[in-house]
Write an enzyme that holds these catalytic residues in place. Structure first.
Site, PDB file in Angstrom:
ATOM      1  CD  GLU A  79     -28.867 -43.777  18.604  1.00  0.00           C
ATOM      2  OE1 GLU A  79     -28.698 -44.853  19.223  1.00  0.00           O
ATOM      3  OE2 GLU A  79     -27.990 -43.243  17.901  1.00  0.00           O
ATOM      4  CD  GLU A 110     -24.881 -43.460  20.883  1.00  0.00           C
ATOM      5  OE1 GLU A 110     -25.967 -43.786  21.395  1.00  0.00           O
ATOM      6  OE2 GLU A 110     -23.979 -44.287  20.643  1.00  0.00           O
TER       7      GLU A 110
END
Length: 428
Positions: free
Chosen positions: A242, A133
């Site tokens: 995710e 991320e």
């Protein structure tokens, strides 16, 4: 790609969790493999002093379990001693005082060393994430606001060091894992890669994105449009690496759960059926846009008597694939074995007198801000893609990227994607 991030499983096993399927206690890795999981994602922290999990030693245990169960492995380098996410990309303590060049060297050596060590023990991963991320700049001295400008010269150097480390491991081992770069939430992905590639990001294979409705401004239709645009603009595989959805808003323990009422989408209640339908519809959305798969985070983080840094129990048990009380596998798994409509192969062929670059625009690009440059071949100008059957498409071929000189006549061209052989030829 039907994946599950199982980074918590070793800890849950050590905390006494018992996972059941059809009334019997079973190895959770075997349960996931049996229910259609073909990829296990695992996070790796550099040298955490607050946990014994997600270390290299722990990762070896996890990879061995995944491979013994017949599943591929995605290794997620956080490049931190702690959680790395959009607002928290903290440099490991051992690297805190390094210069920029020395830091890049540390990233390269750490990546290469980790992968070659794993290869030596038969634990080589199939795919590698260089960062987790990474919406903000990686390897920072502390937390920063997500909107703080990125020093892309520095950021690209450090990310490239990780990419080069994977490539070097591939040269030594004889096989290079696919390389993924990962950004959270679809609305952030395209601008991040625009900036990164402009700054000199090296070659990678997969664009990974997190998609949590709670933190995203885009619904499923917006996600589909984003993935399709990314596929055509950058030519990379795209994976929702995710996601999660609650099957209940109740907790099994007193630890506050991270996904609650504010995580729900209209039409998908926090029920077993709502979770299953969300995952099935999400997966069809990804596949229709020619994405390569979905990875669920973290479907085995069940409630136990162990404590986290924030409370006793789990902060995620209402998003797992196991029921409360008896930890039985439930219908969350069903999306991995559902029936999906695959996109169709489509080939556009344009034959004419042109011998220079031509520029294709089509409405599946999602906007008129870029075109697809096509070079002439013996067949003419060609472009191959994958689109859903029944999808109407408008397009035009131009002599210039400014879309000023249409080659197929003044009107926009159109077609509807069929099934089977979708080869379309046009003369100009």
């Amino acid at each position: 790609m039907f994946g599950a991030d199982l980074s918590y499983v070793n800890e849950m096993d050590d905390c006494g969790a018992v996972y059941r399927d059809n009334g019997r206690a079973e190895d959770p890795y075997e349960i996931f493999a049996k229910h259609g999981t073909n990829l296990v994602r695992l996070r790796l922290w550099n040298d955490p002093d607050w946990t014994e999990y997600s270390t290299l030693t722990d990762i070896k245990r996890s990879i061995r379990r995944a491979k013994d169960s017949g599943m591929a492995v995605l290794l997620d380098f956080h490049y931190s001693d702690d959680w790395a996410d959009p607002g928290d990309q903290k440099v490991p303590a051992a690297w805190a005082d390094l210069s920029e060049d020395a830091l890049a060297e540390a990233v390269y050596n750490y990546t290469l060393g980790t992968l070659t060590e794993l290869a030596g023990e038969g634990l080589y991963p199939d795919m590698v994430q260089v960062g987790n991320e990474t919406n903000t700049e990686i390897l920072l001295p502390g937390n920063v606001p997500e909107d703080q400008p990125i020093d892309w010269a520095r950021n690209a150097k450090l990310l490239n060091a990780g990419i080069l480390g994977v490539r070097a491991a591939g040269e030594q081992v004889g096989e290079t894992p696919k390389i993924m770069l990962h950004v959270a939430q679809p609305e952030n992905v395209e601008p991040w890669f625009d900036d990164g590639l402009a700054a000199g990001l090296l070659d990678f294979d997969v664009i990974g994105m997190s998609y949590y409705p709670k933190w995203s401004t885009r619904d499923l239709d917006g996600l589909e449009q984003t993935i399709r645009r990314l596929r055509h603009k950058f030519g990379k595989e795209v994976v929702v690496v995710e996601t999660a959805y609650p099957f209940t808003l109740d907790g099994e323990d007193a630890a506050p759960n991270l996904l609650g009422q504010d995580s729900l989408i209209e039409g998908y209640p926090a029920t077993l059926d709502g979770q299953r339908r969300y995952l099935t519809d999400l997966t069809q959305t990804v596949l229709s846009a020619d994405g390569q798969g979905v990875v669920y985070w973290e479907p085995a983080w069940v409630s136990t008597g162990c404590s986290t840094r924030w409370g006793k129990g789990s902060h995620w048990e209402n998003n797992t694939f196991f029921s409360y009380g008896d930890t039985k596998a439930h219908s969350g798994f069903d999306f991995m074995t559902a029936t999906y409509a695959a996109p169709q192969e489509v080939k556009l062929v344009f034959k004419g007198a042109g011998d220079g670059t031509a520029y294709l625009w089509a409405d599946f690009l999602g906007g008129r801000d870029f075109t697809l440059p096509l070079e002439p071949t013996a067949q003419g100008y060609t472009y191959a893609t994958r689109l859903p059957a029944g999808m109407p498409v408008e397009f035009q071929l131009y002599a210039d990227p400014a879309l000023d000189e249409p080659l197929l006549g003044a009107e926009m061209q159109s077609l509807t994607v069929g099934t089977g052989n979708n080869r379309y030829e046009f003369e100009f």
